[in-house]
Each structure stands twice: as structure tokens, then as C-alpha cells.
Design an enzyme around this catalytic site. Structure first.
Site, PDB file in Angstrom:
ATOM      1  N   HIS A 118       0.812  -1.214   0.000  1.00  0.00           N
ATOM      2  CA  HIS A 118       0.000   0.000   0.000  1.00  0.00           C
ATOM      3  C   HIS A 118       0.847   1.266   0.000  1.00  0.00           C
ATOM      4  O   HIS A 118       1.835   1.368   0.697  1.00  0.00           O
ATOM      5  CB  HIS A 118      -0.909  -0.009   1.237  1.00  0.00           C
ATOM      6  CG  HIS A 118      -1.802   1.184   1.349  1.00  0.00           C
ATOM      7  ND1 HIS A 118      -1.857   1.977   2.473  1.00  0.00           N
ATOM      8  CD2 HIS A 118      -2.686   1.725   0.471  1.00  0.00           C
ATOM      9  CE1 HIS A 118      -2.740   2.941   2.293  1.00  0.00           C
ATOM     10  NE2 HIS A 118      -3.252   2.810   1.082  1.00  0.00           N
ATOM     11  N   HIS A 123       0.337  10.882  -1.902  1.00  0.00           N
ATOM     12  CA  HIS A 123      -0.924  10.707  -1.190  1.00  0.00           C
ATOM     13  C   HIS A 123      -1.277  11.940  -0.377  1.00  0.00           C
ATOM     14  O   HIS A 123      -2.347  12.510  -0.525  1.00  0.00           O
ATOM     15  CB  HIS A 123      -0.854   9.480  -0.279  1.00  0.00           C
ATOM     16  CG  HIS A 123      -2.171   9.101   0.330  1.00  0.00           C
ATOM     17  ND1 HIS A 123      -2.778   9.840   1.337  1.00  0.00           N
ATOM     18  CD2 HIS A 123      -3.006   8.060   0.073  1.00  0.00           C
ATOM     19  CE1 HIS A 123      -3.917   9.276   1.669  1.00  0.00           C
ATOM     20  NE2 HIS A 123      -4.085   8.190   0.913  1.00  0.00           N
TER      21      HIS A 123
END
Length: 306
Positions: A38, A74
Site C-alpha cells: 500500500h 498521497h
């Protein structure tokens, strides 16, 4: 004469072992599992996550105001226990990814077989989605697929958070066709990641003209709890014989108990901050005869049949 006989025996032994391995591989009825590292947004993290056991990664892609893919980034907030601020220029990341997924390259990682691009299209207007798809395709074609000349071999999943941005898929496909490489769509799959109703997701794919190559995600940040109700709905669609879903993955799975629950439900992939945790569970006696880590020979667009 004896050296020739010895050579024949050695060759026969090698061929026999290869044939046995091939038969065993085809006879393996275990479900292949994609362990998705991830938030792999820095080039150095590719090796880090693969070395921990990931055979696939998820990378965030942000866009500028003109719908150009800009950074692998992100930002905050993100998963608990992770740094949210690692990043690369998108094209630089693609070049690093190409090195990691091109056989013969010094940085080649044979285990890395699939990449999920988490497309942060929330910054775009709905009418920019098609253009974003075109620009994404041009960047991938040049910097990852090397214009179709011995580029990276990993399968690619385009993960879109907003159902209204389904035109991104058409823009991507049209651009590859225009640039003379429609065959690369064989390496591309799709996901809508907004946890929408399964029926609504299916309707979005109909609008996009997509059938096949569909992964369905479900999940939430590891900071919060989420049940498996929607995962089970997606799996029911996958296994119905007439559904639109080929594979299902669950995120973010960091604990052994959650991993076991997801595997028991029948997922094909787990997205995690700790690939070694998933590997450990797959090696447990209750799971090692039912599941295995997917290899490049496993088709990520093919629905697994028990």
C-alpha cells in the site's frame, strides 16, 4: 561413449523435472493471491515492499489543474503508522517502475507482477476525466511501456474513486489506439474504489463500454474498522457466473485476524502496509493448502474457478 550417455541422462532428468513442475503448476487448485503493498510512492519503496513479500503495489497519482498526472503522492491524512509525504514526479516513478519490471534490467524484481494506480481524480472536474485518461496513457506509453519496445511487463489496474469519471477509461483506451498500441490494453484492468453500491459500479462500466479486466476494491483506512458485507456482495457477483467482477481485493489489511477474515471470505487480493504479515498468514496450516502467492503466469483478469 560414457560422456555422451551421461549427457543424455542429465538432459532427460532436467526435462523430466520441468515437465513435473509444469504438471504440478497446472494441477495447483489453490486460489492465487495478490499481496498489494500500500502507498508505494517513492522509487526506493518498490524494493522495500517487494522484499517484504508483496507481488504487487499500489501507487497514488495526483493530477495538476490541466489533468496531467503530476506526482506519486498521497498526502495527509493517510494510514496510521505511515509517512504520508513520500513522492516522486510521476514520470520518474514510471521509469523506476519500468526498471523493476523489465526482465534483464539490473533492478528487475521478478515477483512484482501488478501495479494499482490509485488515481486521485477528486481534484478534477468531471469534464476533465477523458483528457486525464489520454494524458495518463501517453505518459505510461512513453515512460513505462517504452513506446512498446521492451517496456515494463507488470499488469496495470487503473483505480478510479468517482463513478462519474468513467470517461477516463475511454480516453485512456482511445489514446493508446491513436498512438498505435491498442494491444497494451491487454495489460490494463479497472477498478472503482469509492465503495459505491455494486449495481452502480456495474452501470458505470456499461457506460464506459467495459466488460472484463475488472477488479473490485472494498475497504477503508487502517485507522478505522470496516466489515466485510460489501466484500461478500462483490464476491457473490464475481462467482455468480453472469457478474461483471473478475477479482476482489480488500484494503487496508494489516492484522493477521483481518487477513484471515478476508481470505475466508474469498478475496483475490489484500492491500497492506505489512506484506510480511500476509505472507505469514498464507503459510499457516489452515491456509497454505487453499491459497498461494500469485505469479506472473496467473492471469489477473481471469475469474478463479475452484
Amino acid at each position: 561413449m560414457l560422456p555422451y550417455i551421461a549427457l543424455i541422462l542429465v538432459c532427460w532428468s532436467v526435462l523430466s523435472q520441468a515437465a513435473q513442475t509444469d504438471v504440478e503448476g497446472r494441477a495447483d487448485k489453490r486460489r492465487p493471491i495478490w499481496i498489494m503493498g500500500h502507498m508505494v510512492n517513492a522509487i526506493a519503496q518498490i524494493d522495500e515492499f517487494v522484499n517484504l513479500g508483496a507481488n504487487s503495489i499500489e501507487t497514488d497519482v495526483s493530477f495538476d489543474d490541466n489533468a496531467n498526472p503530476e506526482y506519486t503522492y498521497h498526502g495527509v491524512p493517510c494510514d496510521c503508522g505511515r509517512s504520508c509525504l513520500k513522492w516522486e514526479n510521476f514520470n520518474d516513478f514510471l521509469k523506476g517502475l519500468r526498471s523493476a519490471t523489465t526482465p534483464g534490467n539490473a533492478k528487475y524484481q521478478a515477483k512484482l507482477i501488478l501495479v494499482v494506480f490509485d488515481l486521485k481524480t477528486g481534484s478534477l472536474y468531471d469534464n476533465q476525466a477523458n483528457e486525464a485518461g489520454k494524458k495518463l496513457a501517453k505518459n505510461l506509453l512513453k515512460h513505462y511501456w517504452n513506446n512498446g519496445n521492451n517496456g515494463g511487463r507488470a499488469y496495470i489496474v487503473l483505480s478510479i474513486p468517482d463513478l462519474n469519471h468513467y470517461p477516463l477509461i475511454k480516453g485512456f483506451k482511445d489514446q493508446l489506439t491513436q498512438d498505435g498500441h491498442p494491444e497494451l490494453m491487454d495489460k490494463v484492468g479497472h477498478d472503482f474504489s469509492g465503495n459505491d453500491a455494486i449495481g452502480d459500479v456495474g452501470n458505470a462500466y456499461k457506460k464506459a463500454g467495459i466488460s472484463g479486466h475488472v477488479w473490485q476494491s472494498d475497504g477503508i483506512t487502517n485507522c478505522l474498522l470496516r466489515g466485510l458485507d460489501r466484500v461478500k456482495q462483490a464476491i457473490a457477483n464475481r462467482d455468480s457466473g453472469n457478474g461483471f467482477i473478475n477479482k476482489v481485493y480488500y484494503w487496508t489489511v494489516d492484522k493477521r485476524a483481518t487477513t484471515r477474515d478476508a481470505l475466508d471470505a474469498g478475496v483475490d487480493g489484500v492491500m497492506t502496509n505489512y506484506p510480511d504479515v500476509i505472507t505469514d498468514v498464507l503459510n499457516e496450516s489452515a491456509y497454505k493448502n487453499k491459497f498461494r502467492v500469485a505469479s506472473y503466469e496467473d492471469n489477473p483478469w481471469e475469474t478463479f474457478k475452484k
